[in-house]
Design a protein around this motif. Structure first.
Motif, PDB file in Angstrom:
ATOM      1  N   ASP A 144       0.794  -1.226   0.000  1.00 34.35           N
ATOM      2  CA  ASP A 144       0.000   0.000   0.000  1.00 34.35           C
ATOM      3  C   ASP A 144       0.826   1.275   0.000  1.00 34.35           C
ATOM      4  O   ASP A 144       0.310   2.347  -0.276  1.00 34.35           O
ATOM      5  CB  ASP A 144      -0.920   0.009   1.228  1.00 34.35           C
ATOM      6  N   GLU A 145       2.109   1.155   0.329  1.00 33.20           N
ATOM      7  CA  GLU A 145       2.957   2.336   0.421  1.00 33.20           C
ATOM      8  C   GLU A 145       3.948   2.379  -0.730  1.00 33.20           C
ATOM      9  O   GLU A 145       4.148   1.409  -1.430  1.00 33.20           O
ATOM     10  CB  GLU A 145       3.699   2.335   1.764  1.00 33.20           C
ATOM     11  N   GLY A 146       4.588   3.488  -0.871  1.00 28.17           N
ATOM     12  CA  GLY A 146       5.609   3.612  -1.907  1.00 28.17           C
ATOM     13  C   GLY A 146       5.023   3.884  -3.279  1.00 28.17           C
ATOM     14  O   GLY A 146       3.811   3.939  -3.455  1.00 28.17           O
ATOM     15  N   ARG A 147       5.938   4.050  -4.216  1.00 29.18           N
ATOM     16  CA  ARG A 147       5.525   4.364  -5.585  1.00 29.18           C
ATOM     17  C   ARG A 147       6.226   3.428  -6.575  1.00 29.18           C
ATOM     18  O   ARG A 147       7.041   3.857  -7.378  1.00 29.18           O
ATOM     19  CB  ARG A 147       5.882   5.801  -5.916  1.00 29.18           C
ATOM     20  N   PRO A 148       5.905   2.132  -6.537  1.00 31.70           N
ATOM     21  CA  PRO A 148       6.561   1.246  -7.487  1.00 31.70           C
ATOM     22  C   PRO A 148       6.054   1.470  -8.911  1.00 31.70           C
ATOM     23  O   PRO A 148       4.913   1.886  -9.112  1.00 31.70           O
ATOM     24  CB  PRO A 148       6.188  -0.151  -6.992  1.00 31.70           C
ATOM     25  N   ILE A 149       6.924   1.202  -9.854  1.00 30.79           N
ATOM     26  CA  ILE A 149       6.523   1.189 -11.263  1.00 30.79           C
ATOM     27  C   ILE A 149       5.569   0.031 -11.479  1.00 30.79           C
ATOM     28  O   ILE A 149       4.617   0.121 -12.246  1.00 30.79           O
ATOM     29  CB  ILE A 149       7.757   1.007 -12.174  1.00 30.79           C
ATOM     30  N   ALA A 150       5.871  -1.088 -10.809  1.00 30.28           N
ATOM     31  CA  ALA A 150       5.057  -2.289 -10.976  1.00 30.28           C
ATOM     32  C   ALA A 150       5.147  -3.167  -9.741  1.00 30.28           C
ATOM     33  O   ALA A 150       6.178  -3.217  -9.073  1.00 30.28           O
ATOM     34  CB  ALA A 150       5.530  -3.073 -12.191  1.00 30.28           C
ATOM     35  N   ARG A 151       4.056  -3.839  -9.483  1.00 30.37           N
ATOM     36  CA  ARG A 151       4.018  -4.946  -8.530  1.00 30.37           C
ATOM     37  C   ARG A 151       3.749  -6.169  -9.395  1.00 30.37           C
ATOM     38  O   ARG A 151       2.686  -6.270 -10.008  1.00 30.37           O
ATOM     39  CB  ARG A 151       2.916  -4.748  -7.498  1.00 30.37           C
ATOM     40  N   ILE A 152       4.703  -7.067  -9.423  1.00 27.83           N
ATOM     41  CA  ILE A 152       4.645  -8.215 -10.324  1.00 27.83           C
ATOM     42  C   ILE A 152       4.435  -9.478  -9.494  1.00 27.83           C
ATOM     43  O   ILE A 152       5.048  -9.642  -8.439  1.00 27.83           O
ATOM     44  CB  ILE A 152       5.957  -8.324 -11.136  1.00 27.83           C
TER      45      ILE A 152
END
Length: 176
Positions: A51-59
Motif C-alpha cells: 500500500d505504500e511507496g511508488r513502485p513502477i510495478a508490482r509483479i
C-alpha cells in the motif's frame, strides 16, 4: 501441478492479501535470526509495502490461480528507499518473495526476468537491488544471474550493511 505453467503478470487489487501473505511467508525464515524486535519492525514494513511507496510495478507469479511469488519494481533509489543520495537513477527491485512451498521451481528467476524486461523497456541500462548477508540463497541467485556488487550503493545503519548489486542490461542480461 509440477508441469503447470507459472503465469507472471501485474498484481491486481484483489491480489493484495495473497501478495502480503507470500511476503510474510517468504521472509518469515528470518524471524528467529534477526535481533530482538527487528523482525516485528521488518514484518510491519513488509505488510505495508503493498500500500505504500511508488513502485513502477508490482509483479506476481501465479500457479493454478494461487499467488506463489512477488516482486516490486521502482524507478530509482529515491522511489525505492526515499534515498536520492544513493544516486541510482534506474530501476531497483525490492521485496522479491517466493512462497516456501514453491521454491526450487524457478519462480524467482521468472520474476527477475520480468523485472529485467520491464527495466529494458523503460530504456534503462541497468537494474539494481539491495540485500544483506543474511540472504545467502538470494545472493547466490543474483550472482548466478550476473548481478555484480555495487558497493558504492551500499546502505549502512542499524545492525547490518545492506549491500548494493547491479546488472548491466546488455545482450547477455537479456538472455537470462
Amino acid at each position: 501441478m509440477r508441469n503447470a505453467v507459472i503465469e507472471v503478470r501485474d498484481a491486481r487489487e484483489e491480489d493484495r492479501d495473497g501478495f502480503i501473505d507470500v511476503l510474510l511467508a517468504a521472509y518469515g525464515q528470518y524471524a528467529d535470526v534477526l535481533p530482538a524486535g527487528r523482525w516485528e519492525t521488518y514484518r510491519a514494513s513488509l505488510r505495508a509495502s503493498f500500500d505504500e511507496g511508488r513502485p513502477i510495478a508490482r509483479i506476481v507469479a501465479v500457479l493454478e490461480g494461487r499467488l506463489i511469488g512477488s516482486l516490486q519494481l521502482f524507478g530509482s533509489s529515491e522511489e525505492a528507499y526515499g534515498m536520492p543520495e544513493l544516486n541510482i537513477r534506474n530501476p531497483v527491485f525490492r521485496y522479491l518473495a517466493v512462497a516456501p512451498e514453491a521454491r526450487g521451481r524457478g519462480v524467482a528467476t521468472l520474476l527477475i526476468r520480468e523485472a529485467i524486461r520491464r527495466a529494458k523497456a523503460l530504456g534503462a541500462d541497468r537494474l539494481n537491488l539491495h540485500t544483506t548477508d543474511l540472504m545467502q540463497d538470494a545472493i547466490r541467485l543474483y550472482e548466478r544471474l550476473g548481478f555484480e556488487r555495487a558497493s558504492e550503493t551500499d546502505m549502512t545503519g542499524g545492525e547490518a550493511v545492506v549491500k548494493g548489486y547491479r546488472l548491466e542490461l546488455n545482450e547477455a542480461a537479456l538472455r537470462i
